[in-house]
Write an enzyme that holds these catalytic residues in place. Structure first.
Site, PDB file in Angstrom:
ATOM      1  N   ASP A   1       0.362  -7.177  -8.233  1.00  0.00           N
ATOM      2  CA  ASP A   1       1.525  -6.384  -8.642  1.00  0.00           C
ATOM      3  C   ASP A   1       1.973  -6.806 -10.041  1.00  0.00           C
ATOM      4  O   ASP A   1       1.683  -7.914 -10.495  1.00  0.00           O
ATOM      5  CB  ASP A   1       2.693  -6.625  -7.666  1.00  0.00           C
ATOM      6  CG  ASP A   1       2.382  -6.090  -6.276  1.00  0.00           C
ATOM      7  OD1 ASP A   1       1.542  -5.198  -6.155  1.00  0.00           O
ATOM      8  OD2 ASP A   1       3.000  -6.607  -5.320  1.00  0.00           O
TER       9      ASP A   1
HETATM   10  N1  URA Z   1       0.478  -9.114  -2.069  1.00  0.00           N
HETATM   11  C1  URA Z   1       1.521  -8.557  -2.695  1.00  0.00           C
HETATM   12  O1  URA Z   1       2.488  -8.152  -2.068  1.00  0.00           O
HETATM   13  N2  URA Z   1       1.470  -8.452  -4.044  1.00  0.00           N
HETATM   14  C2  URA Z   1       0.453  -8.904  -4.791  1.00  0.00           C
HETATM   15  O2  URA Z   1       0.477  -8.788  -6.025  1.00  0.00           O
HETATM   16  C3  URA Z   1      -0.639  -9.499  -4.118  1.00  0.00           C
HETATM   17  C4  URA Z   1      -0.598  -9.593  -2.759  1.00  0.00           C
END
Ligand code: URA
Length: 256
Positions: free
Chosen positions: A102
């Site tokens: 993310d």
């Molecule tokens: N899980 C998440 O919620 N976000 C990420 O960036 C990676 C794994």
């Protein structure tokens, strides 16, 4: 890389045929005729053979220490992307992120042009474990550890059992290490939300056998060593593909 190795990898010719071509004067590096097969190339070197550019078809593997605020995307009209942090020479070799983190997640991101390995690392059939450090609101307890281990029911799927280990916990905030082998969209954040804790920071330490080195600065990338690539290959092998490999499995689709 040596010039003769580069030429033999990039075309259907042996190392000794490449050496002969070089000694014949048909090969130029950055416009200059080069006669020594052992000449070392840099990532920026442009090699031509009889006037034609010889593209590097070798596999490239690089790890990036992803900063917060950077999108895991190849391009975006507004936001900075992880590709903006990768040297031009690697972009020309078409390396791509393996899975995604993310925008606000930091840590280890692998990029490669080895489509087969990327596919294996992302395949739900090969449980490749990823470890994150999560900072969450509120106090984590043993009940949360048990809920992660049992497999959490989310709105659209049941998360596979995950390992949660609490590093520190108080009423305001807790820090934990979490290991998952799936990669559904926002998976870790959604798992914590399911037990009533909002994630305020998420950092990926490791992806399969690959760990983020402590000395790799935020925003920097470095090529994988041959040993690191080999270990990733081995951890993605299915049992029936190799007798001496360990357990195999995988993970999901979007976060990775
Ligand atoms: N899980 C998440 O919620 N976000 C990420 O960036 C990676 C794994």
């Amino acid at each position: 890389m040596r010039l003769d190795k580069y030429l033999s990898q990039s075309g259907e010719r042996s190392r000794s045929e490449a050496g002969k071509l070089i000694r014949s004067g048909a090969v130029r590096v950055d416009g200059q005729v080069v006669l020594r097969p052992e000449t070392q190339l840099s990532a920026q070197s442009v090699v031509t053979l009889a006037g034609e550019t010889v593209e590097d078809s070798s596999m490239q593997y690089v790890m990036l220490h992803k900063p917060a605020g950077v999108l895991t995307a190849v391009r975006d009209s507004r936001a900075q992307t992880v590709m903006d942090l990768v040297p031009e020479a690697l972009k020309r070799r078409k390396v791509l992120p393996v899975g995604r983190l993310d925008k606000d997640t930091t840590g280890l991101l692998l990029l490669t042009n080895d489509g087969e390995l990327a596919h294996r690392l992302l395949s739900p059939a090969r449980h490749v474990w990823k470890q994150y450090r999560a900072t969450v609101e509120g106090r984590l307890t043993q009940a949360d550890v048990d809920a992660f281990a049992a497999g959490l029911q989310l709105s659209d799927f049941t998360a596979k059992p995950a390992r949660l280990s609490i590093v520190e916990a108080d009423d305001a905030r807790s820090v934990a290490l979490v290991e998952v082998h799936e990669g559904k969209f926002h998976q870790v954040k959604r798992m914590f939300a399911a037990v009533g804790h909002e994630v305020t920071a998420l950092h990926r330490h490791s992806f399969g056998t690959l760990a983020l080195p402590q000395d790799l600065p935020v925003g920097a990338c470095r090529p994988l060593t041959d040993e690191e690539v080999q270990a990733l290959r081995e951890c993605t092998a299915l049992k029936n593909e190799s007798k001496d490999k360990g357990p195999s499995d995988g993970r999901g689709t979007t976060n990775g």
